[in-house]
Design an enzyme around this catalytic site. Structure first.
Site, PDB file in Angstrom:
ATOM      1  N   PHE A  11       0.817  -1.225   0.000  1.00  0.00           N
ATOM      2  CA  PHE A  11       0.000   0.000   0.000  1.00  0.00           C
ATOM      3  C   PHE A  11       0.853   1.279   0.000  1.00  0.00           C
ATOM      4  O   PHE A  11       0.861   2.051  -0.974  1.00  0.00           O
ATOM      5  CB  PHE A  11      -0.943  -0.070   1.204  1.00  0.00           C
ATOM      6  CG  PHE A  11      -1.606   1.207   1.601  1.00  0.00           C
ATOM      7  CD1 PHE A  11      -2.188   2.038   0.648  1.00  0.00           C
ATOM      8  CD2 PHE A  11      -1.683   1.580   2.950  1.00  0.00           C
ATOM      9  CE1 PHE A  11      -2.819   3.221   1.022  1.00  0.00           C
ATOM     10  CE2 PHE A  11      -2.310   2.747   3.331  1.00  0.00           C
ATOM     11  CZ  PHE A  11      -2.873   3.574   2.368  1.00  0.00           C
ATOM     12  N   ASP A  59      13.278 -11.334  -1.237  1.00  0.00           N
ATOM     13  CA  ASP A  59      12.898 -11.243   0.172  1.00  0.00           C
ATOM     14  C   ASP A  59      13.980 -10.465   0.923  1.00  0.00           C
ATOM     15  O   ASP A  59      15.178 -10.773   0.767  1.00  0.00           O
ATOM     16  CB  ASP A  59      12.796 -12.688   0.704  1.00  0.00           C
ATOM     17  CG  ASP A  59      12.106 -12.758   2.042  1.00  0.00           C
ATOM     18  OD1 ASP A  59      12.455 -11.963   2.940  1.00  0.00           O
ATOM     19  OD2 ASP A  59      11.211 -13.612   2.194  1.00  0.00           O
ATOM     20  N   GLU A  84       5.532  -7.195   7.452  1.00  0.00           N
ATOM     21  CA  GLU A  84       4.198  -7.718   7.740  1.00  0.00           C
ATOM     22  C   GLU A  84       3.527  -6.610   8.531  1.00  0.00           C
ATOM     23  O   GLU A  84       4.070  -6.137   9.538  1.00  0.00           O
ATOM     24  CB  GLU A  84       4.296  -9.001   8.565  1.00  0.00           C
ATOM     25  CG  GLU A  84       4.814 -10.187   7.789  1.00  0.00           C
ATOM     26  CD  GLU A  84       3.859 -10.656   6.698  1.00  0.00           C
ATOM     27  OE1 GLU A  84       2.635 -10.463   6.840  1.00  0.00           O
ATOM     28  OE2 GLU A  84       4.346 -11.215   5.686  1.00  0.00           O
ATOM     29  N   THR A 125       6.104   3.034  12.859  1.00  0.00           N
ATOM     30  CA  THR A 125       4.694   3.250  13.168  1.00  0.00           C
ATOM     31  C   THR A 125       4.510   3.861  14.552  1.00  0.00           C
ATOM     32  O   THR A 125       5.313   3.606  15.461  1.00  0.00           O
ATOM     33  CB  THR A 125       3.942   1.897  13.095  1.00  0.00           C
ATOM     34  OG1 THR A 125       2.635   2.062  13.647  1.00  0.00           O
ATOM     35  CG2 THR A 125       4.652   0.802  13.868  1.00  0.00           C
ATOM     36  N   ASP A 126       3.416   4.599  14.706  1.00  0.00           N
ATOM     37  CA  ASP A 126       3.099   5.149  16.036  1.00  0.00           C
ATOM     38  C   ASP A 126       2.706   4.046  17.023  1.00  0.00           C
ATOM     39  O   ASP A 126       2.639   4.282  18.225  1.00  0.00           O
ATOM     40  CB  ASP A 126       1.979   6.203  15.939  1.00  0.00           C
ATOM     41  CG  ASP A 126       0.663   5.668  15.403  1.00  0.00           C
ATOM     42  OD1 ASP A 126       0.592   4.480  15.015  1.00  0.00           O
ATOM     43  OD2 ASP A 126      -0.319   6.448  15.372  1.00  0.00           O
ATOM     44  N   GLU A 127       2.439   2.833  16.482  1.00  0.00           N
ATOM     45  CA  GLU A 127       2.030   1.741  17.388  1.00  0.00           C
ATOM     46  C   GLU A 127       3.135   1.356  18.363  1.00  0.00           C
ATOM     47  O   GLU A 127       2.862   0.688  19.360  1.00  0.00           O
ATOM     48  CB  GLU A 127       1.578   0.507  16.592  1.00  0.00           C
ATOM     49  CG  GLU A 127       0.342   0.795  15.775  1.00  0.00           C
ATOM     50  CD  GLU A 127      -0.503  -0.430  15.456  1.00  0.00           C
ATOM     51  OE1 GLU A 127      -0.327  -1.483  16.082  1.00  0.00           O
ATOM     52  OE2 GLU A 127      -1.363  -0.303  14.566  1.00  0.00           O
ATOM     53  N   TYR A 153       2.940  -7.388  16.316  1.00  0.00           N
ATOM     54  CA  TYR A 153       3.321  -6.490  15.209  1.00  0.00           C
ATOM     55  C   TYR A 153       4.097  -5.288  15.742  1.00  0.00           C
ATOM     56  O   TYR A 153       5.209  -4.990  15.284  1.00  0.00           O
ATOM     57  CB  TYR A 153       2.070  -6.020  14.449  1.00  0.00           C
ATOM     58  CG  TYR A 153       2.323  -4.786  13.602  1.00  0.00           C
ATOM     59  CD1 TYR A 153       3.100  -4.856  12.449  1.00  0.00           C
ATOM     60  CD2 TYR A 153       1.802  -3.540  13.955  1.00  0.00           C
ATOM     61  CE1 TYR A 153       3.357  -3.718  11.677  1.00  0.00           C
ATOM     62  CE2 TYR A 153       2.046  -2.402  13.198  1.00  0.00           C
ATOM     63  CZ  TYR A 153       2.822  -2.498  12.061  1.00  0.00           C
ATOM     64  OH  TYR A 153       3.080  -1.367  11.312  1.00  0.00           O
ATOM     65  N   LYS A 157       8.030  -4.080  15.173  1.00  0.00           N
ATOM     66  CA  LYS A 157       8.422  -2.786  14.583  1.00  0.00           C
ATOM     67  C   LYS A 157       9.328  -2.007  15.559  1.00  0.00           C
ATOM     68  O   LYS A 157      10.297  -1.367  15.145  1.00  0.00           O
ATOM     69  CB  LYS A 157       7.185  -1.959  14.234  1.00  0.00           C
ATOM     70  CG  LYS A 157       6.345  -2.505  13.099  1.00  0.00           C
ATOM     71  CD  LYS A 157       7.034  -2.525  11.749  1.00  0.00           C
ATOM     72  CE  LYS A 157       7.248  -1.153  11.161  1.00  0.00           C
ATOM     73  NZ  LYS A 157       7.834  -1.239   9.782  1.00  0.00           N
ATOM     74  N   ASN A 183      -2.597   5.139   7.949  1.00  0.00           N
ATOM     75  CA  ASN A 183      -2.730   5.648   6.583  1.00  0.00           C
ATOM     76  C   ASN A 183      -4.010   5.135   5.937  1.00  0.00           C
ATOM     77  O   ASN A 183      -4.492   4.040   6.253  1.00  0.00           O
ATOM     78  CB  ASN A 183      -1.576   5.132   5.719  1.00  0.00           C
ATOM     79  CG  ASN A 183      -0.245   5.808   5.993  1.00  0.00           C
ATOM     80  OD1 ASN A 183       0.466   6.163   5.063  1.00  0.00           O
ATOM     81  ND2 ASN A 183       0.103   6.002   7.250  1.00  0.00           N
ATOM     82  N   GLY A 278      -5.832  -7.256  23.215  1.00  0.00           N
ATOM     83  CA  GLY A 278      -4.828  -6.204  23.472  1.00  0.00           C
ATOM     84  C   GLY A 278      -5.078  -4.929  22.678  1.00  0.00           C
ATOM     85  O   GLY A 278      -4.147  -4.153  22.449  1.00  0.00           O
TER      86      GLY A 278
END
Ligand code: NAD
Ligand code: DAU
Length: 337
Positions: A11, A59, A84, A125-127, A153, A157, A183, A278
């Site tokens: 994406f 990969d 991922e 990511t903000d995660e 995930y 990250k 996004n 979670g």
């Protein structure tokens, strides 16, 4: 200038490739992508017509292949989108998340170091910051917010981010990191909230809303993310982290209702389902640092961006129907022979 974009059949990576091809028509872009379920070769069909675009099927965890590619091309910049990316899948099976997101990043960092690549950017990511409470709208994620991950995930990250920072500190690798919020826009795989709801509503299928739909995400139109990364690569300080996003906070249920309203579909399609394990309550970015350092702020308000996005999905049924039917995988298999 020759840039390597990893994960460019996904994406955000594909949107970034189109951004680069438009903004820097003289520069070379190489896309490295493994074409996992989330990669789609059709997404890049307009790029294949450009003389300065090259696609490499491979990969990022394959060290020999990555080294060979770097020898062949001698990159000026490496921008790592390959990952991922779907939280629910990481809850089902974390293994591939650790392999691609952590070990894949390590291979890229090692190779940049070995081949002397002058610039590396990690798309994060903000995660990694975990969640904010719902009842404190005054709180935002800054770059100083401690890492406090919730899902496999986000843990993968965050691990990759720590490695990137370690390679800067220990080896002086010239890196930057961006941590962006949610996004949306063209070419997003229809497992993520917005394209899932659009495509299901168009088919009059139930729209699965986790819990009560009260969780909040800070939405950013994908082109704004692309311009932020470009800005960081031009003007960012090596070794620094930049948060990207800001001021487009919406509850999930608001998003789902907006999509139904735009499509003229009934709210009876909403189906409340058990919550994600979670499940983070709220994400919200303070974009102060990137604004001051680079002059960047998001330009697309949610109301405009969601209409553009819905229109894109209405105008490109072949793109997502091909995914829903699974036919897009046949093209990938042919491509990989
Ligand atoms: P995506 O899942 O749509 O695309 C990921 C791409 O990476 C796919 O083309 C896939 O084939 C490729 N890929 C996966 N494993 C690979 C491997 N081992 N080697 C090479 N290619 C591989 O993801 P996205 O939503 O475009 O996200 C891109 C990046 O941005 C990710 O790093 C993600 O963590 C980060 N990010 C995403 C969001 C978001 O809202 N989607 C927000 C912030 C940050
Ligand atoms: O914040 C950035 C992150 O945003 C990225 O790092 C991730 O790669 C990206 O997938 C995204 O993570 P989210 O988990 O926030 O996105 P997702 O689209 O999966 O879910 C958005 C919200 O919608 C979340 O609160 C869960 C909820 N949801 C999601 C799905 C798929 C539902 O209620 N129903 C659903 O079916």
């Amino acid at each position: 200038m020759k840039r390597l974009v990893t994960g460019g059949a996904g994406f955000i990576g594909s949107n970034y490739i189109y951004y680069l091809l438009d903004k820097y028509p003289e520069d070379q872009v190489v896309c490295l992508d493994a074409l996992t379920y989330a990669g789609n070769i059709h997404t890049l069909q307009d790029a294949f017509g450009r003389h300065n675009f090259t696609f490499a099927l491979g990969d990022i965890t394959d060290r020999d292949f990555v080294e060979m590619l770097f020898d062949e091309h001698s990159f000026d910049e490496v921008i790592n989108f390959a990952a991922e990316s779907h939280v629910d899948r990481s809850i089902e099976d974390p293994s591939v998340f650790l392999k691609t997101n952590v070990l894949g990043t390590q291979v890229l960092l090692d190779t940049c170091r070995k081949k002397g690549v002058p610039r590396y950017h990690q798309v994060s990511t903000d995660e990694v910051y975990g969640e904010l409470p719902l009842d404190r709208p005054d709180l935002f994620f800054t770059e100083e917010t401690p890492i406090r991950t919730s899902s496999p995930y986000s843990a993968s990250k965050a691990s990759a981010d720590l490695l990137v920072q370690a390679y800067h500190r220990t080896y002086g690798l010239p890196v930057t990191i961006s941590r962006c919020s949610n996004n949306y826009g063209p070419y997003q795989f229809p497992e993520k909230l917005i394209p899932l709801m659009i495509t299901r509503a168009l088919a009059d299928q139930p729209l699965p809303v986790y819990g009560k739909g009260e969780n909040v995400r800070d939405w950013i139109y994908v082109e704004d993310h692309c311009s932020a990364i470009d800005g960081i690569l031009r003007l960012g300080t090596l070794g620094e982290v930049y948060n990207v996003g800001g001021h487009n906070e919406k509850t999930n249920i608001h998003i789902v209702r907006t999509i139904l309203g735009e499509l003229g579909k009934p709210e009876s399609l909403i189906s409340y389902v058990p919550d994600r394990l979670g499940h983070d309550l709220r994400y919200a970015i303070d974009p102060g640092k990137i604004h001051q350092a680079i002059g960047w702020l998001p330009t697309v308000f949610f109301e405009e961006g969601i209409r553009k996005t819905i229109k894109w999905y209405l105008d490109h049924p072949d793109w997502w129907e091909n995914i829903l039917s699974g036919d897009y995988r046949q093209a990938q298999e042919l491509f990989s022979r």
